[in-house]
Design an enzyme around this catalytic site. Structure first.
Site, PDB file in Angstrom:
ATOM      1  N   LYS A  22       0.845  -1.201   0.000  1.00 44.70           N
ATOM      2  CA  LYS A  22       0.000   0.000   0.000  1.00 44.70           C
ATOM      3  C   LYS A  22       0.883   1.255   0.000  1.00 44.70           C
ATOM      4  O   LYS A  22       0.660   2.196  -0.752  1.00 44.70           O
ATOM      5  CB  LYS A  22      -0.882   0.007   1.238  1.00 44.70           C
ATOM      6  CG  LYS A  22      -1.468   1.374   1.600  1.00 44.70           C
ATOM      7  CD  LYS A  22      -2.312   1.347   2.845  1.00 44.70           C
ATOM      8  CE  LYS A  22      -1.542   1.497   4.106  1.00 44.70           C
ATOM      9  NZ  LYS A  22      -1.207   2.876   4.499  1.00 44.70           N
ATOM     10  N   ASN A  23       1.935   1.243   0.835  1.00 47.98           N
ATOM     11  CA  ASN A  23       2.750   2.461   0.994  1.00 47.98           C
ATOM     12  C   ASN A  23       3.747   2.677  -0.130  1.00 47.98           C
ATOM     13  O   ASN A  23       4.472   3.669  -0.121  1.00 47.98           O
ATOM     14  CB  ASN A  23       3.450   2.452   2.362  1.00 47.98           C
ATOM     15  CG  ASN A  23       2.450   2.641   3.491  1.00 47.98           C
ATOM     16  OD1 ASN A  23       1.287   2.992   3.239  1.00 47.98           O
ATOM     17  ND2 ASN A  23       2.871   2.380   4.709  1.00 47.98           N
ATOM     18  N   CYS A 116      -4.384  12.566  13.679  1.00 46.07           N
ATOM     19  CA  CYS A 116      -4.420  11.126  13.413  1.00 46.07           C
ATOM     20  C   CYS A 116      -4.244  10.431  14.763  1.00 46.07           C
ATOM     21  O   CYS A 116      -3.643  10.978  15.685  1.00 46.07           O
ATOM     22  CB  CYS A 116      -3.273  10.819  12.447  1.00 46.07           C
ATOM     23  SG  CYS A 116      -2.857   9.092  12.344  1.00 46.07           S
ATOM     24  N   ARG A 121       1.410  14.306  13.322  1.00 42.49           N
ATOM     25  CA  ARG A 121       1.780  14.026  11.932  1.00 42.49           C
ATOM     26  C   ARG A 121       1.668  15.267  11.039  1.00 42.49           C
ATOM     27  O   ARG A 121       0.980  15.283  10.034  1.00 42.49           O
ATOM     28  CB  ARG A 121       0.953  12.868  11.386  1.00 42.49           C
ATOM     29  CG  ARG A 121       1.159  11.609  12.209  1.00 42.49           C
ATOM     30  CD  ARG A 121       0.475  10.420  11.636  1.00 42.49           C
ATOM     31  NE  ARG A 121       1.140   9.958  10.412  1.00 42.49           N
ATOM     32  CZ  ARG A 121       0.616   9.001   9.639  1.00 42.49           C
ATOM     33  NH1 ARG A 121      -0.547   8.480   9.942  1.00 42.49           N
ATOM     34  NH2 ARG A 121       1.245   8.612   8.550  1.00 42.49           N
ATOM     35  N   ASP A 306       5.477   0.308  11.978  1.00 42.29           N
ATOM     36  CA  ASP A 306       4.207  -0.275  11.534  1.00 42.29           C
ATOM     37  C   ASP A 306       4.052  -1.731  11.959  1.00 42.29           C
ATOM     38  O   ASP A 306       3.001  -2.327  11.752  1.00 42.29           O
ATOM     39  CB  ASP A 306       4.085  -0.177  10.006  1.00 42.29           C
ATOM     40  CG  ASP A 306       3.868   1.252   9.567  1.00 42.29           C
ATOM     41  OD1 ASP A 306       3.959   1.508   8.343  1.00 42.29           O
ATOM     42  OD2 ASP A 306       3.642   2.113  10.430  1.00 42.29           O
ATOM     43  N   ARG A 398      -8.449  -0.403   5.198  1.00 45.54           N
ATOM     44  CA  ARG A 398      -7.667   0.656   4.546  1.00 45.54           C
ATOM     45  C   ARG A 398      -6.385   0.084   3.961  1.00 45.54           C
ATOM     46  O   ARG A 398      -5.866   0.607   2.981  1.00 45.54           O
ATOM     47  CB  ARG A 398      -7.281   1.744   5.563  1.00 45.54           C
ATOM     48  CG  ARG A 398      -8.443   2.506   6.103  1.00 45.54           C
ATOM     49  CD  ARG A 398      -7.984   3.706   6.898  1.00 45.54           C
ATOM     50  NE  ARG A 398      -7.067   4.532   6.112  1.00 45.54           N
ATOM     51  CZ  ARG A 398      -6.659   5.734   6.516  1.00 45.54           C
ATOM     52  NH1 ARG A 398      -7.053   6.206   7.679  1.00 45.54           N
ATOM     53  NH2 ARG A 398      -5.854   6.453   5.775  1.00 45.54           N
TER      54      ARG A 398
HETATM   55  C1  EPZ Z   1       4.794   6.785   6.361  1.00 48.53           C
HETATM   56  O1  EPZ Z   1       4.054   7.820   6.969  1.00 48.53           O
HETATM   57  C2  EPZ Z   1       3.843   5.597   6.278  1.00 48.53           C
HETATM   58  N1  EPZ Z   1       2.689   5.952   5.436  1.00 48.53           N
HETATM   59  C3  EPZ Z   1       3.365   5.215   7.677  1.00 48.53           C
HETATM   60  O2  EPZ Z   1       2.545   4.061   7.558  1.00 48.53           O
HETATM   61  C4  EPZ Z   1       4.589   4.869   8.524  1.00 48.53           C
HETATM   62  O3  EPZ Z   1       4.175   4.585   9.841  1.00 48.53           O
HETATM   63  C5  EPZ Z   1       5.567   6.056   8.527  1.00 48.53           C
HETATM   64  O4  EPZ Z   1       5.918   6.416   7.182  1.00 48.53           O
HETATM   65  C6  EPZ Z   1       6.844   5.738   9.282  1.00 48.53           C
HETATM   66  O5  EPZ Z   1       7.482   4.642   8.709  1.00 48.53           O
HETATM   67  C7  EPZ Z   1       2.848   5.980   4.089  1.00 48.53           C
HETATM   68  O6  EPZ Z   1       3.926   5.718   3.556  1.00 48.53           O
HETATM   69  C8  EPZ Z   1       1.648   6.346   3.279  1.00 48.53           C
HETATM   70  P1  EPZ Z   1       6.939  10.108   8.386  1.00 48.53           P
HETATM   71  P2  EPZ Z   1       4.643   9.314   6.974  1.00 48.53           P
HETATM   72  O7  EPZ Z   1       6.776  11.392   7.639  1.00 48.53           O
HETATM   73  O8  EPZ Z   1       5.469   9.562   5.786  1.00 48.53           O
HETATM   74  C9  EPZ Z   1       7.182  13.414  11.798  1.00 48.53           C
HETATM   75  C10 EPZ Z   1       0.623   2.746   7.858  1.00 48.53           C
HETATM   76  O9  EPZ Z   1       0.190   2.178   8.855  1.00 48.53           O
HETATM   77  N2  EPZ Z   1       7.017  14.398  10.706  1.00 48.53           N
HETATM   78  O10 EPZ Z   1       8.094   9.228   8.050  1.00 48.53           O
HETATM   79  O11 EPZ Z   1       3.500  10.220   7.271  1.00 48.53           O
HETATM   80  C11 EPZ Z   1       5.946  12.549  11.959  1.00 48.53           C
HETATM   81  O12 EPZ Z   1       4.990  13.199  12.785  1.00 48.53           O
HETATM   82  C12 EPZ Z   1       1.175   4.149   7.962  1.00 48.53           C
HETATM   83  O13 EPZ Z   1       0.668   2.231   6.706  1.00 48.53           O
HETATM   84  C13 EPZ Z   1       7.044  15.750  11.000  1.00 48.53           C
HETATM   85  O14 EPZ Z   1       7.180  16.137  12.167  1.00 48.53           O
HETATM   86  O15 EPZ Z   1       5.606   9.267   8.251  1.00 48.53           O
HETATM   87  C14 EPZ Z   1       6.501  11.294  12.582  1.00 48.53           C
HETATM   88  O16 EPZ Z   1       6.626  11.501  13.983  1.00 48.53           O
HETATM   89  C15 EPZ Z   1       1.001   4.707   9.362  1.00 48.53           C
HETATM   90  N3  EPZ Z   1       6.912  16.660   9.993  1.00 48.53           N
HETATM   91  C16 EPZ Z   1       7.895  11.177  11.950  1.00 48.53           C
HETATM   92  O17 EPZ Z   1       8.210  12.485  11.450  1.00 48.53           O
HETATM   93  C17 EPZ Z   1       6.750  16.271   8.677  1.00 48.53           C
HETATM   94  O18 EPZ Z   1       6.647  17.149   7.791  1.00 48.53           O
HETATM   95  C18 EPZ Z   1       7.974  10.175  10.798  1.00 48.53           C
HETATM   96  O19 EPZ Z   1       6.911  10.448   9.944  1.00 48.53           O
HETATM   97  C19 EPZ Z   1       6.719  14.889   8.387  1.00 48.53           C
HETATM   98  C20 EPZ Z   1       6.865  13.977   9.419  1.00 48.53           C
END
Ligand code: EPZ
Length: 419
Positions: A22-23, A116, A121, A306, A398
């Site tokens: 999915k991701n 969320c 996020r 995850d 989802r």
């Molecule tokens: C991706 O989310 C995945 N989703 C998530 O999977 C996964 O948990 C996550 O990466 C971590 O591996 C998809 O790929 C669609 P991040 P993403 O940006 O990109 C902070 C699932 O269950 N952050 O790597 O949104 C954020 O809050 C989902 O399939 C900021 O602060 O995660 C988090 O604490 C859940 N500012 C950390 O960084 C930003 O602009 C990592 O988030 C972006 C992120």
């Protein structure tokens, strides 16, 4: 809302086939906005988040055809360079449209993703990186209004912290920018590498995907391509843990073992036997309670956040006390209180969950809070004594394709109760 009724005392045997990731499918679909030519993507999982992304592409004016997992997209004319609130509120990954729309059209209006269950996020890092490429971004009325009237130009980006979709968003903006872009502290996830593979097939020039430094030479236009999405490593890991917690004997097929290293190491330490049967399959057997083994989630190639909830479910029946540390998200222990309803003994202290293994769990009525927490409850319910009911199954719909069908074929007793 549908719920699952799950019979306890299951033991999984046989085969669990893994679907496309999915991701990886989500950024790949967004990348189709970067060209007016036809892009064909194979092994797209039939899950709700994909349907949401396809709806978003259609909203922008692209044509989308989904034939049972082979999706063809042609964005030959972008009428709406926008990701509206109605769509973004159901799936925050819609923000992946921002980079490609900016790169293709020089403008993007993207609803700010709401909160969320697992954390705030924000996407501030996406926005500041796009500004490094010359975009001007305003926040008005709940939307990011991004413009690049003179087009995007290459730049040097250093992410304060590793962000998976932030890296993907910026890669998709940079491929059509003028000049060279260097992304430092880039995410190394396999899904980032898969996106780079697709973009390269479309004519992009990208070096270093999968390493912390990604270099992109902008090109004038991108072309159509065909691409098969990688296997879903999180679904595969969920299946490995499902087999282990039910003390079963399962062959997880159509997966990529090289993406599961961190989990396999921990599972072996805890007492599961895991063998690579082939380049695309892992056999897992576990005839005993696991030993308690600590984990701390990290960005790839570390232990995937995850898979944290699913692993915690397994540790609730372990011999001993394990420490589960969540370093990526600030609120990703919602499943702990639901597992406690089934008899688990878990204490949360900040970013750490202390799990004291019990001999047995007992079936209960529980509620899923997000995609992976819900999967953790399914694993616990399969091994509990007595039946369980899991509310809010839509979370699983989802991101897990035909979950109950696959698990039931391997011996689970899951019934979807439509309400
Ligand atoms: C991706 O989310 C995945 N989703 C998530 O999977 C996964 O948990 C996550 O990466 C971590 O591996 C998809 O790929 C669609 P991040 P993403 O940006 O990109 C902070 C699932 O269950 N952050 O790597 O949104 C954020 O809050 C989902 O399939 C900021 O602060 O995660 C988090 O604490 C859940 N500012 C950390 O960084 C930003 O602009 C990592 O988030 C972006 C992120």
């Amino acid at each position: 809302m549908d719920k699952f009724r799950i019979r306890g005392g299951a033991r999984l045997e046989g085969e669990l086939p893994v679907s496309g990731a999915k991701n990886s499918a989500l950024p790949a679909l967004a990348a189709c906005l970067l060209t007016e030519e036809k892009v064909t993507l194979r092994r797209i999982p039939q899950v709700r988040d994909i349907r949401t992304m396809e709806k978003l592409l259609s909203y922008t004016g692209a044509s989308v055809e989904d034939e049972a997992g082979t999706v063809t997209v042609q964005a030959d004319g972008i009428q709406n360079a926008e990701a509206p609130y109605e769509i973004v509120k159901t799936m925050r990954a819609s923000s992946l449209a921002m980079g490609p729309l900016l790169g293709r059209c020089g403008r993007a209006r993207v609803s700010m993703p709401g909160g969320c269950a697992i954390g705030a996020r924000p996407i501030n890092l996406h926005v500041s990186a796009l500004e490094q490429l010359g975009a001007q971004v305003e926040q008005t009325h709940g939307y990011f209004e991004a413009t690049a009237p003179n087009g995007l130009r290459g730049g040097e980006i250093h992410f304060d912290r590793i962000t998976v979709t932030g890296t993907e968003d910026v890669m998709m903006a940079a491929v059509l920018a003028r000049g060279e872009t260097i992304i430092r502290n880039a995410a190394r996830e396999p899904e980032v590498m898969d996106l780079a593979a697709l973009l390269t097939k479309m004519g992009a020039r990208i070096e270093g995907a999968g390493t912390p430094i990604v270099t992109i030479q902008g090109v004038d236009r991108l072309f159509g391509a065909e691409h098969t999405i990688i296997a879903d490593r999180i679904e595969a890991g969920t299946f490995l843990l499902a087999a282990a917690i039910t003390r079963g004997d399962v062959l997880v097929t159509a997966c990529m073992p090289e993406h599961l290293g961190a989990l396999v190491v921990k599972m072996r330490l805890a007492g599961a036997e895991i063998a690579e049967e082939s380049a695309t399959s892992l056999r897992v057997r576990c005839s005993r309670r696991p030993r308690a083994v600590d984990i701390a989630t990290e960005e790839y190639p570390g232990f995937a956040t995850d898979l944290q909830a699913q692993y915690m479910a397994w540790m609730t029946v372990a011999e001993g006390i394990s420490f589960v540390t969540e370093t990526i998200f600030e609120n990703r222990f919602m499943h702990a209180s639901e597992l406690a309803r089934m008899g688990a003994n878990i204490r949360i202290e900040g970013r750490q969950a202390i799990v004291a293994g019990e001999r047995h769990l007992t079936g209960a009525q529980v509620m899923g809070s997000d995609l992976r927490a819900s999967a953790a409850l399914v694993l616990a319910a399969m091994v509990a004594e007595g039946d369980s009911y899991i509310d809010r199954v839509y979370h699983m719909d989802r991101g897990y394709e035909r979950l109950e069908e696959k698990l039931n074929a391997a011996g689970a007793g899951i019934e979807r109760v439509v309400e």
